[in-house]
Design a protein around this motif. Structure first.
Motif, PDB file in Angstrom:
ATOM      1  N   TYR A  80       0.646  -1.015  -0.141  1.00 31.33           N
ATOM      2  CA  TYR A  80      -0.122  -0.022  -0.221  1.00 31.33           C
ATOM      3  C   TYR A  80       0.932   1.123  -0.394  1.00 31.33           C
ATOM      4  N   HIS A  81       0.234   2.155  -0.809  1.00 28.89           N
ATOM      5  CA  HIS A  81       0.949   3.872  -0.248  1.00 28.89           C
ATOM      6  C   HIS A  81       0.473   4.502   0.560  1.00 28.89           C
ATOM      7  N   TYR A  82       1.535   5.028   1.488  1.00 31.85           N
ATOM      8  CA  TYR A  82       0.751   5.889   2.415  1.00 31.85           C
ATOM      9  C   TYR A  82       1.348   7.500   2.043  1.00 31.85           C
ATOM     10  N   LYS A  83       0.436   7.936   2.826  1.00 32.21           N
ATOM     11  CA  LYS A  83       1.387   9.981   2.901  1.00 32.21           C
ATOM     12  C   LYS A  83       0.413  10.616   3.631  1.00 32.21           C
ATOM     13  N   TYR A  84       1.222  10.553   5.006  1.00 34.69           N
ATOM     14  CA  TYR A  84       1.292  11.581   6.326  1.00 34.69           C
ATOM     15  C   TYR A  84       0.866  13.460   6.012  1.00 34.69           C
ATOM     16  N   ALA A  85       0.441  13.739   6.983  1.00 28.92           N
ATOM     17  CA  ALA A  85      -0.010  15.029   6.928  1.00 28.92           C
ATOM     18  C   ALA A  85       1.751  15.516   6.668  1.00 28.92           C
ATOM     19  N   SER A  86       2.203  15.016   7.100  1.00 27.85           N
ATOM     20  CA  SER A  86       3.581  15.877   7.364  1.00 27.85           C
ATOM     21  C   SER A  86       4.215  16.223   6.020  1.00 27.85           C
ATOM     22  N   GLY A  87       3.822  15.079   4.268  1.00 24.87           N
ATOM     23  CA  GLY A  87       4.327  15.310   3.483  1.00 24.87           C
ATOM     24  C   GLY A  87       4.919  14.014   3.227  1.00 24.87           C
ATOM     25  N   HIS A  88       5.359  13.059   4.152  1.00 21.46           N
ATOM     26  CA  HIS A  88       6.318  11.839   4.114  1.00 21.46           C
ATOM     27  C   HIS A  88       5.160  11.298   3.889  1.00 21.46           C
ATOM     28  N   GLU A  89       6.055   9.951   2.515  1.00 19.98           N
ATOM     29  CA  GLU A  89       5.054   9.129   1.858  1.00 19.98           C
ATOM     30  C   GLU A  89       6.426   8.231   1.113  1.00 19.98           C
ATOM     31  N   GLY A  90       5.049   6.426   1.283  1.00 12.14           N
ATOM     32  CA  GLY A  90       6.046   5.464   0.710  1.00 12.14           C
ATOM     33  C   GLY A  90       5.399   4.356   0.467  1.00 12.14           C
ATOM     34  N   ASP A  91       5.868   3.849   0.432  1.00  8.18           N
ATOM     35  CA  ASP A  91       5.195   2.275   0.239  1.00  8.18           C
ATOM     36  C   ASP A  91       5.400   1.379   1.125  1.00  8.18           C
ATOM     37  N   ALA A  92       4.951   0.247   1.210  1.00 10.16           N
ATOM     38  CA  ALA A  92       5.223  -0.917   2.391  1.00 10.16           C
ATOM     39  C   ALA A  92       3.767  -2.398   1.897  1.00 10.16           C
ATOM     40  N   PRO A  93       4.396  -3.122   2.440  1.00  7.08           N
ATOM     41  CA  PRO A  93       3.958  -4.796   2.958  1.00  7.08           C
ATOM     42  C   PRO A  93       2.881  -4.549   3.412  1.00  7.08           C
ATOM     43  N   LEU A  94       1.439  -4.588   2.620  1.00  5.13           N
ATOM     44  CA  LEU A  94       0.010  -5.220   3.939  1.00  5.13           C
ATOM     45  C   LEU A  94       0.216  -5.209   4.877  1.00  5.13           C
ATOM     46  N   VAL A  95       1.591  -7.233   5.424  1.00  5.32           N
ATOM     47  CA  VAL A  95       1.081  -7.730   6.263  1.00  5.32           C
ATOM     48  C   VAL A  95       2.467  -8.493   5.775  1.00  5.32           C
ATOM     49  N   GLY A  96       3.788  -8.560   6.603  1.00  4.67           N
ATOM     50  CA  GLY A  96       4.777  -9.631   6.780  1.00  4.67           C
ATOM     51  C   GLY A  96       5.247 -10.005   8.232  1.00  4.67           C
ATOM     52  N   PHE A  97       6.230 -10.650   8.217  1.00  2.00           N
ATOM     53  CA  PHE A  97       7.133 -11.058   8.868  1.00  2.00           C
ATOM     54  C   PHE A  97       8.944 -11.060   8.743  1.00  2.00           C
ATOM     55  N   SER A  98       8.945 -11.501   9.785  1.00  2.00           N
ATOM     56  CA  SER A  98      10.687 -11.924   9.627  1.00  2.00           C
ATOM     57  C   SER A  98      11.398 -12.309  10.823  1.00  2.00           C
ATOM     58  N   PRO A  99      12.057 -13.536  10.417  1.00  2.00           N
ATOM     59  CA  PRO A  99      12.060 -14.468  10.949  1.00  2.00           C
ATOM     60  C   PRO A  99      13.335 -14.399  12.237  1.00  2.00           C
ATOM     61  N   ARG A 100      13.716 -13.057  12.809  1.00  2.00           N
ATOM     62  CA  ARG A 100      14.982 -11.941  12.833  1.00  2.00           C
ATOM     63  C   ARG A 100      15.587 -13.361  14.277  1.00  2.00           C
ATOM     64  N   LYS A 101      16.494 -13.131  14.708  1.00  2.00           N
ATOM     65  CA  LYS A 101      17.380 -13.901  15.431  1.00  2.00           C
ATOM     66  C   LYS A 101      17.012 -14.061  17.364  1.00  2.00           C
ATOM     67  N   ALA A 102      16.454 -12.655  17.904  1.00  4.17           N
ATOM     68  CA  ALA A 102      15.382 -13.315  19.206  1.00  4.17           C
ATOM     69  C   ALA A 102      14.287 -13.782  19.086  1.00  4.17           C
ATOM     70  N   LYS A 103      13.803 -12.912  18.079  1.00  8.00           N
ATOM     71  CA  LYS A 103      12.130 -13.015  17.683  1.00  8.00           C
ATOM     72  C   LYS A 103      11.581 -13.328  16.838  1.00  8.00           C
ATOM     73  N   ILE A 104      10.743 -13.994  16.463  1.00  8.43           N
ATOM     74  CA  ILE A 104       9.830 -14.184  14.964  1.00  8.43           C
ATOM     75  C   ILE A 104       9.491 -11.950  14.843  1.00  8.43           C
ATOM     76  N   SER A 105       8.763 -11.919  14.556  1.00 10.04           N
ATOM     77  CA  SER A 105       8.540 -10.095  13.978  1.00 10.04           C
ATOM     78  C   SER A 105       7.659 -10.420  12.698  1.00 10.04           C
ATOM     79  N   LEU A 106       5.912 -10.576  13.231  1.00  9.14           N
ATOM     80  CA  LEU A 106       4.784 -10.091  12.390  1.00  9.14           C
ATOM     81  C   LEU A 106       4.327  -8.800  12.109  1.00  9.14           C
ATOM     82  N   TYR A 107       5.050  -8.045  11.136  1.00  8.04           N
ATOM     83  CA  TYR A 107       4.459  -7.326  10.689  1.00  8.04           C
ATOM     84  C   TYR A 107       2.757  -7.250  10.740  1.00  8.04           C
ATOM     85  N   ILE A 108       1.635  -6.403  11.904  1.00  7.92           N
ATOM     86  CA  ILE A 108       0.386  -7.193  11.537  1.00  7.92           C
ATOM     87  C   ILE A 108       0.075  -5.585  12.442  1.00  7.92           C
ATOM     88  N   GLY A 109      -1.022  -4.883  11.592  1.00 14.52           N
ATOM     89  CA  GLY A 109      -1.617  -3.947  12.532  1.00 14.52           C
ATOM     90  C   GLY A 109      -3.154  -3.944  13.192  1.00 14.52           C
TER      91      GLY A 109
END
Length: 140
Positions: A57-86
């Motif tokens: 998805y493409h986001y744009k904040y009131a500050s003008g900052h914008e970009g693209d990000a995954p809708l959802v995701g994960f990362s198997p990091r060393k310490a823990k698994i990060s789940l990107y879910i809002g």
């Protein structure tokens, strides 16, 4: 000017998962890859060097900052698994009460291993997160 580090890349998701040192984390990453792919209907893509994302998805904040990000995701990091879910805070909190052993950040949920959590609840968290993000950013 600030440049986002987390961008979609052409790197191989499988090669990334194969590079994970911990056998258990690697097995969990494959389990999550299947679960996220099946639940989202999107092909997995690498975002930056270590995030496996689904959809975008493409986001744009009131500050003008914008970009693209995954809708959802994960990362198997060393310490823990990060789940990107809002998602909606109250709804997410209610689902997380049934999820199993985890900790949370603003848009991340951290787990040690998939055996610690209810995968049906994870599917629901993924769907709700995608629904929420698409409503917030309708051009997605």
């Amino acid at each position: 000017m600030y440049e986002l580090k987390t961008k979609e890349t052409d790197a191989s998701v499988i090669e990334f998962i194969e590079s994970v040192e911990s056998v258990r984390k690697r097995e969990d990453a494959y389990k999550l890859l299947d679960l996220f792919t099946e639940t989202t209907g999107y092909e997995a893509k690498m975002w930056g060097p270590s995030i496996i994302g689904f959809g975008s998805y493409h986001y744009k904040y009131a500050s003008g900052h914008e970009g693209d990000a995954p809708l959802v995701g994960f990362s198997p990091r060393k310490a823990k698994i990060s789940l990107y879910i809002g998602g909606d805070y109250k709804e997410r909190t209610n689902l997380l009460e049934k999820f199993g052993k985890h900790t949370t950040g603003k848009a991340c949920v951290y787990v040690n291993k998939t055996a610690d959590v209810d995968l049906d609840v994870l599917r629901e968290l993924i769907l709700r997160s995608m629904e929420f993000t698409k409503a917030q950013y309708p051009s997605t």
